[in-house]
Design a protein around this motif. Structure first.
Motif, short mmCIF file in Angstrom:
data_model
loop_
_atom_site.label_atom_id
_atom_site.label_comp_id
_atom_site.label_asym_id
_atom_site.label_seq_id
_atom_site.Cartn_x
_atom_site.Cartn_y
_atom_site.Cartn_z
N ALA A 567 0.84 -1.20 0.00
CA ALA A 567 0.00 0.00 0.00
C ALA A 567 0.87 1.25 0.00
CB ALA A 567 -0.91 0.00 1.22
N ALA A 568 0.50 2.22 -0.82
CA ALA A 568 1.19 3.51 -0.84
C ALA A 568 0.72 4.32 0.36
CB ALA A 568 0.90 4.25 -2.14
N LEU A 569 1.63 4.56 1.30
CA LEU A 569 1.28 5.21 2.55
C LEU A 569 2.12 6.47 2.76
CD1 LEU A 569 1.23 2.00 4.80
CD2 LEU A 569 -0.75 3.18 3.81
N PRO A 570 1.55 7.49 3.41
CA PRO A 570 2.32 8.72 3.67
C PRO A 570 3.12 8.61 4.98
CG PRO A 570 0.03 9.05 4.29
CD PRO A 570 0.12 7.66 3.73
N TYR A 571 4.30 9.17 4.97
CA TYR A 571 5.16 9.26 6.15
C TYR A 571 5.59 10.72 6.27
CZ TYR A 571 5.47 4.21 5.40
OH TYR A 571 5.17 2.88 5.20
N ASP A 572 5.23 11.36 7.38
CA ASP A 572 5.52 12.77 7.56
C ASP A 572 6.43 12.97 8.77
OD1 ASP A 572 3.67 14.33 5.59
OD2 ASP A 572 2.38 12.78 6.46
N PHE A 573 7.55 13.63 8.54
CA PHE A 573 8.47 13.92 9.64
C PHE A 573 9.40 15.06 9.25
CE2 PHE A 573 10.29 10.61 7.00
CZ PHE A 573 11.64 10.87 6.92
N SER A 574 10.08 15.61 10.26
CA SER A 574 11.00 16.73 10.04
C SER A 574 12.43 16.23 9.97
CB SER A 574 10.88 17.75 11.18
OG SER A 574 9.59 18.31 11.23
N LEU A 575 13.22 16.88 9.15
CA LEU A 575 14.66 16.69 9.18
C LEU A 575 15.25 17.68 10.18
CD1 LEU A 575 15.51 16.28 5.38
CD2 LEU A 575 15.06 14.50 7.07
N PRO A 576 16.49 17.48 10.63
CA PRO A 576 17.10 18.44 11.56
C PRO A 576 17.21 19.83 10.95
CG PRO A 576 18.33 16.37 11.54
CD PRO A 576 17.33 16.29 10.42
N ASN A 577 17.33 20.82 11.83
CA ASN A 577 17.42 22.21 11.39
C ASN A 577 18.67 22.43 10.54
OD1 ASN A 577 15.43 24.34 12.87
ND2 ASN A 577 15.70 22.49 14.11
N ALA A 578 18.51 23.26 9.53
CA ALA A 578 19.61 23.67 8.67
C ALA A 578 19.64 25.19 8.62
CB ALA A 578 19.46 23.09 7.27
N ASN A 579 20.80 25.75 8.32
CA ASN A 579 20.94 27.19 8.11
C ASN A 579 22.01 27.35 7.03
OD1 ASN A 579 20.11 29.85 8.76
ND2 ASN A 579 21.98 30.17 9.96
N HIS A 580 21.59 27.17 5.79
CA HIS A 580 22.55 26.90 4.72
C HIS A 580 22.17 27.62 3.43
CE1 HIS A 580 25.60 24.56 2.59
NE2 HIS A 580 24.71 24.29 1.66
N VAL A 581 23.21 27.97 2.68
CA VAL A 581 23.03 28.52 1.34
C VAL A 581 23.60 27.54 0.32
CG1 VAL A 581 23.65 30.36 -0.27
CG2 VAL A 581 23.06 30.93 2.08
N PHE A 582 22.74 27.07 -0.58
CA PHE A 582 23.19 26.31 -1.74
C PHE A 582 23.65 27.36 -2.76
CE2 PHE A 582 20.10 23.64 0.37
CZ PHE A 582 20.61 22.35 0.25
N LEU A 583 24.93 27.40 -3.04
CA LEU A 583 25.50 28.46 -3.87
C LEU A 583 25.29 28.20 -5.36
CD1 LEU A 583 28.87 28.91 -1.94
CD2 LEU A 583 26.89 30.45 -1.88
N PRO A 584 25.34 29.26 -6.17
CA PRO A 584 25.30 29.05 -7.62
C PRO A 584 26.42 28.12 -8.06
CG PRO A 584 25.02 31.37 -7.09
CD PRO A 584 25.37 30.69 -5.81
N GLY A 585 26.12 27.26 -9.01
CA GLY A 585 27.08 26.25 -9.44
C GLY A 585 26.93 24.94 -8.71
N HIS A 586 26.23 24.95 -7.55
CA HIS A 586 25.95 23.73 -6.79
C HIS A 586 24.62 23.14 -7.25
CE1 HIS A 586 28.87 24.37 -3.24
NE2 HIS A 586 29.19 25.26 -4.16
N ARG A 587 24.36 21.93 -6.79
CA ARG A 587 23.08 21.27 -7.06
C ARG A 587 22.49 20.76 -5.76
NH1 ARG A 587 24.64 16.71 -11.07
NH2 ARG A 587 26.59 16.85 -9.89
N VAL A 588 21.18 20.60 -5.75
CA VAL A 588 20.48 20.05 -4.60
C VAL A 588 20.21 18.57 -4.87
CG1 VAL A 588 18.45 20.19 -3.12
CG2 VAL A 588 19.40 22.28 -4.15
N MET A 589 20.48 17.74 -3.88
CA MET A 589 20.28 16.29 -4.03
C MET A 589 19.43 15.76 -2.88
SD MET A 589 23.15 13.22 -4.05
CE MET A 589 23.66 13.50 -5.75
N VAL A 590 18.64 14.75 -3.16
CA VAL A 590 17.91 14.00 -2.14
C VAL A 590 18.21 12.52 -2.32
CG1 VAL A 590 15.62 13.26 -1.36
CG2 VAL A 590 16.05 15.68 -1.84
N GLN A 591 18.56 11.86 -1.24
CA GLN A 591 18.73 10.41 -1.25
C GLN A 591 17.69 9.78 -0.32
OE1 GLN A 591 22.79 9.49 -0.14
NE2 GLN A 591 23.64 10.20 -2.08
#
Length: 642
Positions: A567-591
């Protein structure tokens, strides 16, 4: 002739007498009889410390129930009207305040101290105390002793012990000005939080750094229900003996192999005789977030208390041990901060790095010593204001922005409170991320095999106290990205800065062929393929916010339930706090993956009542499917505009 013979016989007799006498003297003395040569070691030696620039006093302070707590007091020479810096610790107050090789106070407090440079600069009196039941203190030790109540029917707790200690200090240390600040890191950071509950009037400031707050939700023992089994070593050494003399042992060079062959955390604990340890038995009996954990969660307790003591919470963005607690307490206390007594400092550190060198963390460099800045420009004026009436006081929130590598100030955390200023990361087909766009519907799958779990660090995996533990959260994640049991999604190259401040929110929609599952989600900053100023960072995949969620708690942390297979089920939770700038030339990734081993125990992927006691037959591979498009998987970033 006869005289000669007689003389010879006399010599022989004398020789025999000497020989027999020698044999007799070689025999051990009777029991209780010792050699008469006096010892050169005096029975009681009094060291001469006249050349020391401080005076050390070793005292036993009585508590209200009669127990006496071992306390070391270091008073600078010629101190007068000095404030007191108090730390209560389960880690040996004598060791924290001793330096046999020097008579300088700065050296004496440099070992395992929380702010030695500030202490010396402003002439404070240093006090360290063994908590009840540890090292030189009397009484019974209870891990993070709960406040008086259902979990602690005795009349004493860490709040009352702090109160009684402060009361004694201001009455018996004549060099003090009657003002006390309490500070500490980790367990020692838990103690200031206890002290501000029904505080002593002389307690003028508290600095909980990386405090232990909620051991189930996101600090030492669990994260969202997944057990941090490598902490078995800590539980063993901390609770098996009063002075931590019993040490964990292992026949393995790789904790990955050790825990894999150990099968379950419960089986490993049993092999070490840990059923004799009270705290381990409590952990094993309470795998869910029941009243045992809820009632002692410090953020929930402080959410019902007034902010009566100026308090500076200190949080580390890459805290590998207690990343949850400081922020949770801040959000619990802030609504009651009517007199602006609550402060927050957020730095780019591992657990406790704020009192060391903060120029870098692993491979990541910050361009300055961020820890020194914290101590000199944030902590020092805070303490001086409340202990010495210094005029300046730091801003309510001081936070270091990683990526951009600058300190910022604000009135509250996080800097953005506008719910609309978010970007949704939606996993798209072909391993791409769409920022703020609707992705095409579909799904991606992988097989999670408990016999080959994903390591959280490159193998061989050392113990938590070993090399690499402090900076594993900043380790390159490329090793995980190459595994077939890790889904990896990457954005296009950014053309403008993307700043986030606060906890990213995960809305994961997924299915499993099993009846239980763990889900690990990692938000990552991918560096350009080439970084001229630091070539080793070319293509580096830096974890910004990463955490785990145990699927059985999908509908309630206190209500473990089997998942419906397929069954396709939802899971909702928070990741730890971040205070970050993804700079130009960088990429965002999710694993996305389903194990993080051996830091977290393996989920059998078949529902069992208590995973601590899962058997080899319970562990089974499962096909995991992550859904995208429409209202499916979304990771919302707390974006700061402008």
């Amino acid at each position: 002739m006869n005289l000669t013979l007689k003389f010879s016989r006399s010599l022989l007799a004398a020789a025999l007498t000497v020989a027999l006498s020698s044999v007799a003297s070689a025999e051990p003395p009777a029991k209780g009889v010792y050699a008469s040569l006096p010892s050169e070691t005096p029975e009681h030696f009094k060291p001469a410390h006249d050349a020391f620039d401080y005076e050390a006093r070793d005292v036993m302070i009585p508590m209200r129930d009669g127990a006496k707590l071992h306390t070391v007091i270091l008073v600078p020479r010629h101190a007068k009207n000095a404030g007191i810096l108090l730390t209560r610790t389960p880690y040996n107050a004598t060791e924290m305040t001793s330096a046999v090789e020097s008579g300088h106070l700065g050296v004496a407090v440099s070992h395992d101290d929380d702010a030695s440079d500030v202490l010396i600069q402003d002439g404070y009196i240093r006090v360290a105390q063994d908590v009840r039941g540890k090292y030189g203190s009397e009484g019974d030790y209870v891990m993070n002793r709960p406040l008086h109540g259902p979990l602690n029917p005795t009349p004493v707790d860490d709040s009352t012990d702090a109160y009684d200690t402060i009361d004694w200090l201001v009455k018996h240390v004549p060099e003090s000005n009657g003002r006390v600040a309490i500070l500490g890191i980790s367990y020692d950071g838990f103690e200031p939080l206890m002290a501000i509950i029904h505080p002593h009037p002389a307690l003028k400031a508290a600095v909980p750094m990386n405090p232990m707050v909620d051991g189930w939700m996101g600090d030492d023992w669990f994260h969202h229900g997944a057990f941090r089994q490598q902490n078995l070593e800590y539980i063993y050494e901390q609770t098996a003996s009063r002075k931590n003399t019993l040490k964990w042992w292992s026949n393995y060079a790789d904790d990955y192999q050790f825990f894999l062959e150990g099968v379950s955390a419960g089986a490993v604990a049993k092999a070490y005789g840990m059923e004799q340890l009270g705290f381990w038995n409590k952990v094993a009996q309470h795998p869910a977030y029941d009243a045992f954990w809820r009632d002692q969660a410090v953020d929930k307790v402080l959410g019902n208390e007034p902010v009566s003591v100026p308090t500076m919470l200190v949080a580390s963005l890459w805290d590998q041990e207690d990343i949850y607690g400081a922020m949770a307490v801040y959000h619990a206390m802030k609504p009651h901060d009517t007199d602006q007594r609550l402060f927050l400092a957020v730095g780019p550190w591992f657990h406790g790095q704020e009192v060391g060198d903060g120029s870098s963390l692993g491979a990541v460099r910050f361009g300055s010593d961020t820890s020194l800045y914290f101590r000199q420009h944030i902590l020092r004026p805070f303490l001086a204001h409340y202990l010495k009436d210094a005029p300046d006081v730091p801003a309510p929130v001081n936070a270091f922005v990683t990526g951009q590598n600058v300190w910022t100030t604000s009135k509250a955390w996080p800097e953005t409170n506008d719910a609309s200023s978010t970007l949704a990361i939606r996993p798209d087909a072909g391993g791409k991320l769409q920022l703020g766009a609707v992705a095409e519907s579909g799904s991606d799958s992988f097989v999670s095999d408990p016999s080959h779990p994903v390591p959280y660090r490159p193998r061989p995996v050392g113990p938590m106290a070993g090399k690499g533990w402090q900076h594993w959260l900043t380790d390159d994640q490329r090793a995980a990205a190459t595994r077939p049991d890790v889904l990896t999604y990457t954005s296009a190259v950014l053309t403008e800065p993307l700043r986030i401040s606060g906890p990213p929110q995960v809305h994961l929609v997924a299915s499993t062929s099993g009846t239980d599952s763990d889900w690990v989600v990692k938000l990552i900053d991918v560096y350009p393929d080439q970084v001229a100023e630091q070539p080793e960072m070319g293509g580096y995949e830096l974890g910004i916010a990463m955490d785990i969620f145990r699927g059985r708690y999908r509908t309630g942390f206190d209500k473990p339930a089997a998942l419906t297979a397929g069954a396709a089920l939802p899971y909702d939770f928070s990741l730890p706090n971040a205070n970050h700038v993804f700079l130009p030339g960088h990429r965002v990734m999710v694993q996305i993956q389903s194990s993080w081993f051996p830091l977290y125990d393996r989920n059998p992927q078949r529902f069992v009542p208590n995973i601590f006691f899962a058997t080899p037959a319970d562990f089974q591979p499962a096909t995991q499917q992550v859904f995208r498009g429409g209202d499916a998987t979304v990771i919302t970033l707390p974006v700061v505009k402008g």
